[in-house]
Scaffold this motif. Structure first.
Motif, PDB file in Angstrom:
ATOM      1  N   ALA A 243     -23.237 -18.774 -17.839  1.00  0.00           N
ATOM      2  CA  ALA A 243     -21.795 -18.902 -17.578  1.00  0.00           C
ATOM      3  C   ALA A 243     -21.564 -19.525 -16.207  1.00  0.00           C
ATOM      4  CB  ALA A 243     -21.128 -17.534 -17.667  1.00  0.00           C
ATOM      5  N   GLY A 244     -22.448 -20.482 -15.859  1.00  0.00           N
ATOM      6  CA  GLY A 244     -22.260 -21.227 -14.610  1.00  0.00           C
ATOM      7  C   GLY A 244     -21.293 -22.383 -14.870  1.00  0.00           C
TER       8      GLY A 244
ATOM      9  N   LEU B  22     -28.676 -22.698 -18.287  1.00  0.00           N
ATOM     10  CA  LEU B  22     -29.153 -21.578 -17.471  1.00  0.00           C
ATOM     11  C   LEU B  22     -29.398 -21.933 -16.000  1.00  0.00           C
ATOM     12  CD1 LEU B  22     -31.578 -19.896 -20.042  1.00  0.00           C
ATOM     13  CD2 LEU B  22     -29.363 -19.031 -19.262  1.00  0.00           C
TER      14      LEU B  22
ATOM     15  N   LYS C 213     -13.285 -30.628   0.310  1.00  0.00           N
ATOM     16  CA  LYS C 213     -14.296 -29.722  -0.261  1.00  0.00           C
ATOM     17  C   LYS C 213     -13.612 -28.528  -0.936  1.00  0.00           C
ATOM     18  CE  LYS C 213     -18.630 -27.917  -0.241  1.00  0.00           C
ATOM     19  NZ  LYS C 213     -19.820 -28.537  -0.717  1.00  0.00           N
TER      20      LYS C 213
ATOM     21  N   GLU D 134     -21.358 -21.292  -7.221  1.00  0.00           N
ATOM     22  CA  GLU D 134     -22.621 -21.485  -6.504  1.00  0.00           C
ATOM     23  C   GLU D 134     -22.472 -22.447  -5.318  1.00  0.00           C
ATOM     24  OE1 GLU D 134     -26.060 -21.639  -9.156  1.00  0.00           O
ATOM     25  OE2 GLU D 134     -26.799 -23.299  -7.956  1.00  0.00           O
ATOM     26  N   THR D 135     -21.573 -23.407  -5.452  1.00  0.00           N
ATOM     27  CA  THR D 135     -21.420 -24.408  -4.388  1.00  0.00           C
ATOM     28  C   THR D 135     -20.855 -23.784  -3.109  1.00  0.00           C
ATOM     29  OG1 THR D 135     -19.213 -24.973  -5.156  1.00  0.00           O
ATOM     30  CG2 THR D 135     -21.015 -26.286  -6.028  1.00  0.00           C
TER      31      THR D 135
ATOM     32  N   HIS E  83     -24.861 -11.895 -15.517  1.00  0.00           N
ATOM     33  CA  HIS E  83     -23.802 -11.332 -14.667  1.00  0.00           C
ATOM     34  C   HIS E  83     -22.479 -11.263 -15.433  1.00  0.00           C
ATOM     35  CE1 HIS E  83     -26.492 -11.755 -11.326  1.00  0.00           C
ATOM     36  NE2 HIS E  83     -26.544 -13.063 -11.445  1.00  0.00           N
TER      37      HIS E  83
ATOM     38  N   THR F 192     -28.827 -33.130 -10.214  1.00  0.00           N
ATOM     39  CA  THR F 192     -28.348 -31.771 -10.485  1.00  0.00           C
ATOM     40  C   THR F 192     -27.184 -31.502  -9.536  1.00  0.00           C
ATOM     41  OG1 THR F 192     -29.989 -30.977  -8.908  1.00  0.00           O
ATOM     42  CG2 THR F 192     -30.569 -30.827 -11.220  1.00  0.00           C
TER      43      THR F 192
ATOM     44  N   HIS G 202     -23.155 -20.542   0.498  1.00  0.00           N
ATOM     45  CA  HIS G 202     -23.422 -20.541   1.947  1.00  0.00           C
ATOM     46  C   HIS G 202     -22.302 -19.847   2.722  1.00  0.00           C
ATOM     47  CE1 HIS G 202     -21.112 -24.089   0.917  1.00  0.00           C
ATOM     48  NE2 HIS G 202     -20.652 -24.092   2.143  1.00  0.00           N
TER      49      HIS G 202
ATOM     50  N   LEU H  95     -28.312 -30.800   0.933  1.00  0.00           N
ATOM     51  CA  LEU H  95     -26.953 -30.258   1.013  1.00  0.00           C
ATOM     52  C   LEU H  95     -26.938 -28.747   1.305  1.00  0.00           C
ATOM     53  CD1 LEU H  95     -24.114 -31.196  -1.311  1.00  0.00           C
ATOM     54  CD2 LEU H  95     -24.830 -28.848  -1.349  1.00  0.00           C
TER      55      LEU H  95
HETATM   56  C1  FAD Z   1     -25.804 -23.239  -1.872  1.00  0.00           C
HETATM   57  C2  FAD Z   1     -25.565 -24.326  -2.873  1.00  0.00           C
HETATM   58  C3  FAD Z   1     -24.581 -25.270  -2.622  1.00  0.00           C
HETATM   59  C4  FAD Z   1     -24.324 -26.270  -3.567  1.00  0.00           C
HETATM   60  N1  FAD Z   1     -23.331 -27.162  -3.310  1.00  0.00           N
HETATM   61  C5  FAD Z   1     -23.034 -28.100  -4.225  1.00  0.00           C
HETATM   62  C6  FAD Z   1     -21.943 -29.005  -4.005  1.00  0.00           C
HETATM   63  O1  FAD Z   1     -21.295 -28.974  -2.962  1.00  0.00           O
HETATM   64  N2  FAD Z   1     -21.661 -29.897  -4.971  1.00  0.00           N
HETATM   65  C7  FAD Z   1     -22.354 -29.953  -6.147  1.00  0.00           C
HETATM   66  O2  FAD Z   1     -22.024 -30.785  -7.024  1.00  0.00           O
HETATM   67  N3  FAD Z   1     -23.400 -29.130  -6.392  1.00  0.00           N
HETATM   68  C8  FAD Z   1     -23.756 -28.203  -5.453  1.00  0.00           C
HETATM   69  N4  FAD Z   1     -24.800 -27.335  -5.692  1.00  0.00           N
HETATM   70  C9  FAD Z   1     -25.561 -27.456  -6.953  1.00  0.00           C
HETATM   71  C10 FAD Z   1     -24.773 -26.795  -8.089  1.00  0.00           C
HETATM   72  O3  FAD Z   1     -24.384 -25.496  -7.715  1.00  0.00           O
HETATM   73  C11 FAD Z   1     -25.616 -26.753  -9.352  1.00  0.00           C
HETATM   74  O4  FAD Z   1     -26.024 -28.066  -9.669  1.00  0.00           O
HETATM   75  C12 FAD Z   1     -24.769 -26.171 -10.495  1.00  0.00           C
HETATM   76  O5  FAD Z   1     -24.496 -24.809 -10.252  1.00  0.00           O
HETATM   77  C13 FAD Z   1     -25.480 -26.308 -11.844  1.00  0.00           C
HETATM   78  O6  FAD Z   1     -24.670 -25.795 -12.841  1.00  0.00           O
HETATM   79  P1  FAD Z   1     -25.305 -25.145 -14.148  1.00  0.00           P
HETATM   80  O7  FAD Z   1     -24.180 -24.814 -15.053  1.00  0.00           O
HETATM   81  O8  FAD Z   1     -26.393 -26.013 -14.644  1.00  0.00           O
HETATM   82  O9  FAD Z   1     -26.020 -23.821 -13.637  1.00  0.00           O
HETATM   83  P2  FAD Z   1     -25.443 -22.603 -12.801  1.00  0.00           P
HETATM   84  O10 FAD Z   1     -24.094 -22.886 -12.257  1.00  0.00           O
HETATM   85  O11 FAD Z   1     -26.510 -22.226 -11.853  1.00  0.00           O
HETATM   86  O12 FAD Z   1     -25.289 -21.471 -13.918  1.00  0.00           O
HETATM   87  C14 FAD Z   1     -26.389 -20.893 -14.562  1.00  0.00           C
HETATM   88  C15 FAD Z   1     -25.931 -19.551 -15.151  1.00  0.00           C
HETATM   89  O13 FAD Z   1     -26.975 -19.040 -15.950  1.00  0.00           O
HETATM   90  C16 FAD Z   1     -27.185 -17.666 -15.672  1.00  0.00           C
HETATM   91  N5  FAD Z   1     -28.601 -17.390 -15.960  1.00  0.00           N
HETATM   92  C17 FAD Z   1     -29.669 -18.037 -15.472  1.00  0.00           C
HETATM   93  N6  FAD Z   1     -30.809 -17.566 -16.009  1.00  0.00           N
HETATM   94  C18 FAD Z   1     -30.444 -16.590 -16.868  1.00  0.00           C
HETATM   95  C19 FAD Z   1     -31.153 -15.735 -17.756  1.00  0.00           C
HETATM   96  N7  FAD Z   1     -32.491 -15.799 -17.878  1.00  0.00           N
HETATM   97  N8  FAD Z   1     -30.450 -14.847 -18.490  1.00  0.00           N
HETATM   98  C20 FAD Z   1     -29.105 -14.773 -18.400  1.00  0.00           C
HETATM   99  N9  FAD Z   1     -28.367 -15.561 -17.586  1.00  0.00           N
HETATM  100  C21 FAD Z   1     -29.023 -16.455 -16.831  1.00  0.00           C
HETATM  101  C22 FAD Z   1     -26.812 -17.515 -14.213  1.00  0.00           C
HETATM  102  O14 FAD Z   1     -26.408 -16.180 -13.939  1.00  0.00           O
HETATM  103  C23 FAD Z   1     -25.640 -18.506 -14.078  1.00  0.00           C
HETATM  104  O15 FAD Z   1     -24.413 -17.903 -14.351  1.00  0.00           O
HETATM  105  C24 FAD Z   1     -25.084 -26.338  -4.765  1.00  0.00           C
HETATM  106  C25 FAD Z   1     -26.090 -25.387  -5.005  1.00  0.00           C
HETATM  107  C26 FAD Z   1     -26.324 -24.381  -4.083  1.00  0.00           C
HETATM  108  C27 FAD Z   1     -27.389 -23.371  -4.362  1.00  0.00           C
END
Ligand code: FAD
Length: 420
Positions: A14-15, A119, A398, A49-50, A43, A331, A53, A180
């Motif tokens: 649910a990201g 995930l 931002k 996540e962005t 969760h 990513t 920090h 970043l």
């Molecule tokens: C500190 C930080 C700052 C960032 N800043 C930026 C920014 O400014 N701009 C930008 O574009 N990107 C930024 N990023 C990158 C961005 O956050 C990621 O690319 C983005 O979150 C990816 O989205 P997603 O949906 O693939 O995964 P996520 O958003 O990470 O979501 C994954 C979800 O899966 C769940 N999950 C994972 N494994 C399991 C499991 N085994 N069982 C059950 N649930 C699970 C997690 O709880 C989460 O809810 C940043 C990353 C970080 C860490």
């Protein structure tokens, strides 16, 4: 195989990718009662996540309860648990609830007709000796809270430490990785040092922030001029930046930690935070999906997993190719969101037997915060030009990006219920 007369769509995560996909899907299928949507996450909240920090230095609201998105969506079932197994051939996933009582200790199976893998990623420690054992990471809400509490602890301990060398170690904070995440965290933490020094009656010149980066520059995705200006701004905050420097390990001796690097002498510290890379969970590789660099799943132009057209991978999990230029889509949250919305549209098309849409990433810009009130980056303008900035305006951009994400999710909800 799923033998029920319902169509079950399961979204893992649910990201950014998962939540955008599920909100749109529930709207698309609001009148189709034979389609059941299942959202799975470890969760009960959607993590911004962005903005992790920010939470590493101050109280800041960076989660949105999933119940707020799902309350008025009767066609979505939320499953709380850890995904431990994905079986692409037999079409089911297994969830672990982390419970110790015997009734719920068995993993629960959820069968699917269509699956979306979203995930996200994990920290990659690249098997650097001692790193995973001794370094903090910044991936989860708990990581940011841990860093915040530990930082405060270091100042509190230093305040009564009379040995000069030990004081230095307590007050030296090292971050590995000048991308970043590393830069945003280093600048936020450095800004907090003044307030903490005041609070613990320490000399403001004592705390040190050290950023170690392997390549010859920080922020590889920004242009040279913006990197130079960001570097200047960070140095003005007192941050020491070591480029062309590889973290080779971490060593602990008699309670003392050292960050080993090459070139250069070991850095004695009590705090190392590693932001140097990401990788995808082995769980996904074990599912049978074909994977590429960092363990990302190879997908076609509509984000379907090779050989499994009923399975989509999105966000950090997907190794998507930009048809314009043929490069891998990075990513980033902005791409995860776009892919989530597109995948919802494509699932609708797939189930209704229509042709799927291709993914064409839209690069909206890039913004890196340099503390609370400063940011550097660029935003795409409608005419194809770029608007570049460094300053207070950047921090507003931002914040606006993060708010826009929430707004769009609520808009999907508005479209569903007809009101806010
Ligand atoms: C500190 C930080 C700052 C960032 N800043 C930026 C920014 O400014 N701009 C930008 O574009 N990107 C930024 N990023 C990158 C961005 O956050 C990621 O690319 C983005 O979150 C990816 O989205 P997603 O949906 O693939 O995964 P996520 O958003 O990470 O979501 C994954 C979800 O899966 C769940 N999950 C994972 N494994 C399991 C499991 N085994 N069982 C059950 N649930 C699970 C997690 O709880 C989460 O809810 C940043 C990353 C970080 C860490």
């Amino acid at each position: 195989m799923n033998t029920s007369k319902h169509i079950d769509i399961v979204i893992l995560g649910a990201g950014y990718g998962g939540i955008s996909c599920v909100t749109r899907l529930s709207r698309r299928f609001r009148k189709k009662t034979d389609v059941r949507i299942h959202l799975v996450d470890r969760h009960t909240y959607h993590l911004l996540e962005t903005r992790l920090h920010e939470r590493a230095v101050r109280e800041s609201e960076i989660t949105v309860p999933l119940s707020r998105f799902l309350a008025k969506r009767p066609n979505v079932a939320f499953h709380l648990g850890e995904v431990t197994h994905i079986d692409l051939n037999d079409r089911y996933v297994e969830l672990d609830f982390g419970m110790t009582d015997t009734t719920s200790a068995q993993p629960r199976r959820i069968r699917y007709d269509y699956l979306v893998i979203a995930l996200g990623s994990k920290t990659n420690f690249y098997q650097i000796p001692g790193l995973e054992q001794h370094a903090f990471q910044l991936k989860e809400l708990e990581d940011s809270e841990r860093i915040r509490a530990h930082t405060e602890r270091m100042f509190a301990i230093a305040a009564t430490e009379t040995n000069q060398n030990k004081r230095k170690e307590y007050l030296r904070f090292v971050i590995g990785g000048g991308g970043l995440t590393g830069v945003e965290l280093a600048t936020e933490m450095a800004e907090r040092f003044d307030a903490l020094s005041e609070q613990y009656h320490l000399d403001h010149s004592e705390p040190e922030m050290v950023l170690v980066e392997l390549s010859d520059r920080i922020l590889p995705s920004l242009d040279g001029k913006q990197v130079a200006r960001s570097t200047e701004a960070m140095q003005a905050m007192g941050i020491q930046i070591y480029t062309n420097t590889r973290v080779t390990g971490m060593r602990e001796e008699e309670g003392r930690l050292e960050v080993l690097r090459s070139p250069g002498a070991p850095i004695p510290t009590r705090t190392m935070i590693w932001t140097g890379g990401i990788r995808i969970s082995d769980l996904i590789r074990r599912s049978g999906a074909e994977t590429g660099p960092q363990g990302r799943v190879i997908v076609n132009e509509s984000l379907q997993v090779r050989q499994y057209p009923e399975v989509f991978a999105i966000g950090d999990n997907a190794l998507a190719i930009n048809p314009k230029g043929g490069k891998t889509v990075p990513t980033a949250a902005q791409f995860a969101l776009q892919q989530g919305y597109l995948t919802a549209d494509n699932l609708d098309r797939l189930i209704r037997g229509r042709t799927l849409k291709e993914y064409h990433p839209k690069v909206l810009g890039e913004v890196v915060s340099l503390g609370k009130h400063l940011a550097v980056g660029w935003a795409a303008l409608p005419v194809g030009a770029q608007f570049r900035f460094l300053g207070f305006l950047g921090s507003l951009v931002k914040r606006a990006i993060s708010e826009r994400h929430i707004f769009l999710l609520w808009k999907e909800r508005q479209n569903w219920t007809g009101h806010w």
